[in-house]
Design an enzyme around this catalytic site. Structure first.
Site, mmCIF file in Angstrom:
data_model
loop_
_atom_site.group_PDB
_atom_site.id
_atom_site.type_symbol
_atom_site.label_atom_id
_atom_site.label_comp_id
_atom_site.label_asym_id
_atom_site.label_seq_id
_atom_site.Cartn_x
_atom_site.Cartn_y
_atom_site.Cartn_z
ATOM 1 C CG HIS A 1 57.085 45.620 82.091
ATOM 2 N ND1 HIS A 1 56.980 44.938 80.902
ATOM 3 C CD2 HIS A 1 56.789 44.731 83.065
ATOM 4 C CE1 HIS A 1 56.617 43.686 81.163
ATOM 5 N NE2 HIS A 1 56.498 43.534 82.467
ATOM 6 C CD GLU B 1 59.101 41.743 85.687
ATOM 7 O OE1 GLU B 1 58.223 40.916 85.942
ATOM 8 O OE2 GLU B 1 58.896 42.762 85.016
#
Ligand code: PGA
Length: 261
Positions: free
Chosen positions: A97, A169
């Site tokens: 992430h 992302e």
């Protein structure tokens, strides 16, 4: 019709009891959602994961970890392994992430070790990629995504495609202060990612969902969800309230049902 995914990472916000309450509410608000067409997943904190798995109603909501260590076992105090996650029957694990990359210095190579280890333990893997604001400004977004994908997926075989999910992302779009991305830009980046996956895995690329995340909310979810290149939404802040998350899930799934049957 390819499934369209809805997921949230609760980061370091919800305790174990808060996670259970959230999941119970989410499960009761989404009983009408077809989990084959619209899989839902939640990545709670590690302390919440095992009890969430034990109590999740019929396991309709997939549950996974926000991170793991890449080694099989060893002197890594404070870490958990893929084997431990598989042992508690986690469905998936997220790798790299942007907060892991930016705050904890994770690299594409450490991501790769984790991806391979997770696959070896039959976990699904959600590999996160995304360019920084500087890379976007320098017009090297495609190159940045290519590097993250090719390095992160070294050694992954075609047979593993069914275990692989990608979250795109953009770093500049994530979290408090993030700028929601233009839908045309998201479409272009997702198009590149699908191309790169095809270059890497051939037709198996079709098995790998590419989810979009970064300041997705009730106002912009539909804009992203109608893009053919987007296979799901990966949501932070706007999904931490079960009613709000369910609202997005219902709106998007109804629209996709109407358009795609
Ligand atoms: P956000 O978080 O939706 O709050 O921007 C997204 C993420 O960190 O994955």
């Amino acid at each position: 019709m390819r499934p369209f995914y809805f997921g949230t990472n609760t980061k370091m916000y919800k305790s174990s009891s808060e996670t259970r309450a959230f999941l119970q509410e989410l499960a009761s608000l989404t009983t009408d959602i077809d989990s084959q067409k619209h899989p839902i997943f939640v990545l709670p904190s590690l302390t919440a994961l095992e009890s969430a798995i034990a109590t999740a109603l019929e396991r309709k909501v997939l549950l996974g970890a926000q991170n793991m260590h890449g080694a099989e076992e060893g002197q890594y105090t404070g870490e958990v392994s893929a084997r431990m996650l598989a042992d508690i029957k986690a469905d998936l694990v997220m790798v790299a992430h942007s907060e892991r990359r930016q705050v904890f210095g994770e690299t594409d190579l450490s991501a790769n070790t984790k991806v391979l280890r997770a696959i070896a333990h039959s976990l699904r893997v959600l590999l996160c990629i995304g360019e920084t604001a500087e890379q976007k400004a320098a017009n090297v977004s495609r190159e940045a995504l290519r590097m993250q994908l090719l390095l992160g997926l070294q050694g992954v075989n075609q047979a593993d495609c069914a275990r692989l999910w990608i979250a795109y992302e953009p770093v500049w779009a994530i979290g408090v202060g993030g700028q929601p991305a233009e839908k045309d830009y998201v479409d272009r980046c997702h198009g590149w990612i699908h191309e790169l996956l095809e270059e890497r895995f051939g037709t198996c690329e079709a098995d790998i969902p590419v989810l979009y995340g970064g300041s997705v909310n009730a106002q912009n979810a539909l804009e992203y969800a109608v893009l053919e290149t987007v296979d799901g939404l990966f949501i932070g802040r706007s999904a931490w309230n079960a009613q709000a998350f369910s609202g997005i899930i219902h709106e998007v799934s109804a629209l996709r049902q109407e358009r795609l049957g």
